[in-house]
Design a protein around this motif. Structure first.
Motif: not given
Lengths: 344, 287
Positions: A139-143, B252-264
């Motif tokens: 999360s912090f890496a996204q800020v 994979n859905i997260g990555a589809q929205i924004n590559p940074g969100w994959q693991l999150l």
């Protein structure tokens, strides 16, 4: 046929704990005045030792007393560090105020986290805390305001606002580290002396029995978890005030803020207040002598921790205590019988 | 179509996560041990595969013939040499010993193989795909998923249809009575760990073909495996496969929205399940 209760006295303190208190006070005075007698490098090293001791005492309170084995305390270290940066850079706060506020925010964020991960038991709780730390890191890496994945440095103006001149800043930073470790150890000590602390010791010794005596195990653990979270966030803020630079990987490093801390507590003696102190001294002695070995040093550290866990699970302090019946912090109760009645 | 693709690829990725998780689940089921070094053992298997392929020059999938027995042996020795001494009522010793083991493994791998990311070369298999309508399904992900189903079916068979499985279930239910019935629980635990690490070997090799890995990638694999176990429900192997699929799809859905969100996105899916169904979707045993 005499009433046995008349000949028995119960005390908390012992001769050893009085001596330890006096020695502790002398050492504390020496440490407070350290900027007068120690060099810059020593001050820096001692500051780091204090911060690790604070982290170790807090982890020990959770794992050793409340049975909450967390491998995710880096979540709070990193959170505190990031709060220091955010509050000073965007909130315009003085760094010392930001450290205090980071502690409060640490407690607030720990509450929802606790509600979620307290659903996991034992070892799964441990990995759950790690997942939480990963969520914090990602999360912090996204800020992007805080530098995203590459992190950011503390602006010079904020560093200058801590104190005038480099020496004054170094001294302030040292005293803050000493202050936080004194606060942490005192807080843990007072908590363990209190009614809640008695409940904690009971939970440590036997959770089932403690529950059947009417101790609210969930609430006790919850309080320990959130207080530890807040104090760990304060320590984290201080750590990154010294480092002046923060990045998600450094702030939420499982090795730096959890693995080393666990080794310190295990080697020193888990479930005692003295253990983390001894463990920290041993850890830094090992590090200062073996750090040149690089990875081998970490392998040795891991081996030492495994051997201690298997052969002497109470750690170095446990061995000393069993041998000499010592207790430096008056936490337990001692029962003694007056000498004249020993024959009967 | 992008979304259908994300879900399809996520499902196949879930097979890999189920393989990460199967060993973890097996060990927990038999001896209530949670192995923090599990991810590092997966990475160790990948490195062993790398050594085998580069020294004798065989295809990574053929390297399984050497790496699987090697990891099984490591598992048996590890269990009888160290981990058996940590088992008991106290949670701390197994947790801290496997944590120490994790740090030792990471640094030993760093010493031997350096920190450079490595990858196994599987030739045409890496890029081969089968066209399905407008989509292309990779042969390797498909193979991984097939491996996951085969491994779980095999584990299920061993657990419920063989003498060894009966022994596993017996020590899992009550160690002392199993011991009285003539089972040597130390040996049984050794066999369970050997079986778990044999599965880990398959997971490690498939990981090493799919992506690059380095000595520090163990922690992440442990977390994915763990999330798959919890999402699926403790002690349910098919549930673990479902958990892996849910995790893979969420990522994979997260990555589809924004590559940074994959693991999150994967972690959030896990937390949502934890909040709504704390015992997982298909629980068998209580933790």
């Amino acid at each position: 046929m005499t009433d046995i209760s008349q000949n028995i006295t119960v005390s908390r303190a012992s001769k050893a704990s009085y001596i330890a208190a006096i020695l502790g006070a002398v050492i504390l005075v020496a440490l407070v005045t350290a900027p007068l007698w120690a060099g810059r490098a020593e001050l820096r090293l001692m500051g780091e030792i204090f911060l690790y001791l604070a982290l170790a005492s807090l982890w020990n309170l959770m794992a050793g007393y409340a049975g909450l084995v967390s491998v995710g305390q880096q979540a709070y270290v990193g959170f505190g560090g990031y709060m220091l940066f955010a509050l000073t850079m965007f909130g315009g706060l003085h760094p010392i105020a930001a450290i205090g506020l980071a502690g409060v925010l640490g407690i607030l964020i720990a509450i929802p986290v606790a509600f979620l991960i307290f659903r996991l038991r034992g070892a799964y709780f441990a990995i759950g805390t790690w997942v939480m730390a990963e969520v914090f890191r990602l999360s912090f890496a996204q800020v992007s305001a805080l530098g995203g994945g590459s992190g950011s440095s503390l602006p010079v103006a904020i560093v200058r606002s801590l104190a005038d001149g480099r020496q004054a800043r170094e001294w302030t930073s040292y005293w803050l580290a000493l202050g936080v470790v004194v606060v942490v150890i005192t807080a843990v000590f007072l908590l363990l002396r209190s009614r809640r602390g008695l409940a904690l010791s009971a939970i440590r010794d036997n959770e089932l029995a403690a529950g059947s005596l009417g101790i609210d195990i969930w609430a006790t653990k919850f309080v320990v978890y959130i207080v530890t979270g807040g104090l760990t966030a304060m320590v984290g803020a201080l750590i990154f005030l010294q480092k002046l630079r923060i990045s998600p990987d450094a702030a939420f490093s499982v090795n730096d803020w959890t693995a080393f801390v666990i080794f310190i507590v295990v080697i020193g003696g888990i479930g005692t207040l003295e253990g983390p102190i001894i463990g920290t001294l041993v850890f830094f002695a090992l590090r200062e002598t073996l750090a040149d070995l690089g990875t081998t040093y970490l392998i040795i550290l891991g081996l030492v921790a495994i051997i201690i866990m298997l052969k002497a699970p109470k750690g170095i302090w446990g061995l000393i205590r069993d041998r000499y019946d010592l207790q430096l912090f008056p936490l337990g109760y001692r029962v003694s019988q007056s000498k004249s009645d020993e024959r009967s | 179509m992008e979304w259908v693709n994300a879900i399809l690829q996520g499902t196949l990725l879930g097979g890999l996560y189920a393989l990460f998780a199967a060993g973890l689940s097996l060990i927990f089921g038999v001896m209530r041990l949670v192995n923090i070094a599990h991810g590092d053992l997966i990475v160790l298997a990948a490195y062993l595969g790398l050594t085998v392929t580069s020294t004798i020059g065989v295809h990574p999938l053929l390297a399984l013939a050497i790496v699987v027995p090697a990891m099984a042996l490591i598992g048996y020795v590890l269990q009888r040499g160290i981990l058996n001494f940590t088992l008991g009522d106290d949670l701390l010793p197994p947790l801290l010993v496997t944590f120490g083991l994790s740090v030792i493994l990471q640094n030993a791998l760093l010493e031997v193989y350096t920190a450079d990311p490595q990858k196994m070369n599987a030739g045409a298999l890496e890029t081969a795909s089968i066209p399905v309508g407008d989509l292309a399904v990779g042969v390797l992900p498909l193979l991984t998923f097939a491996f996951a189903i085969a491994v779980i079916a095999a584990l299920q068979f061993v657990f419920y249809r063989t003498a060894l499985g009966r022994a596993f279930r017996a020590v899992s239910d009550n160690q002392d009575i199993a011991q009285l019935m003539g089972l040597n629980r130390r040996h049984i635990f050794g066999l369970a760990m050997a079986l778990a690490l044999a599965v880990t070997a398959i997971a490690g090799i498939l990981l090493g073909i799919r992506t690059s890995f380095d000595p520090s990638s163990g922690g992440g694999r442990l977390i994915f495996g763990f999330e798959a176990v919890i999402i699926g429900g403790l002690g349910n192997l098919w549930g673990t496969l479902a958990g892996g699929v849910i995790l893979g799809v969420a990522q994979n859905i997260g990555a589809q929205i924004n590559p940074g969100w994959q693991l999150l996105a994967g972690h959030l899916a896990f937390l949502v399940v934890l909040a709504i169904r704390p015992r997982g979707l298909f629980p068998r045993i209580s933790g």
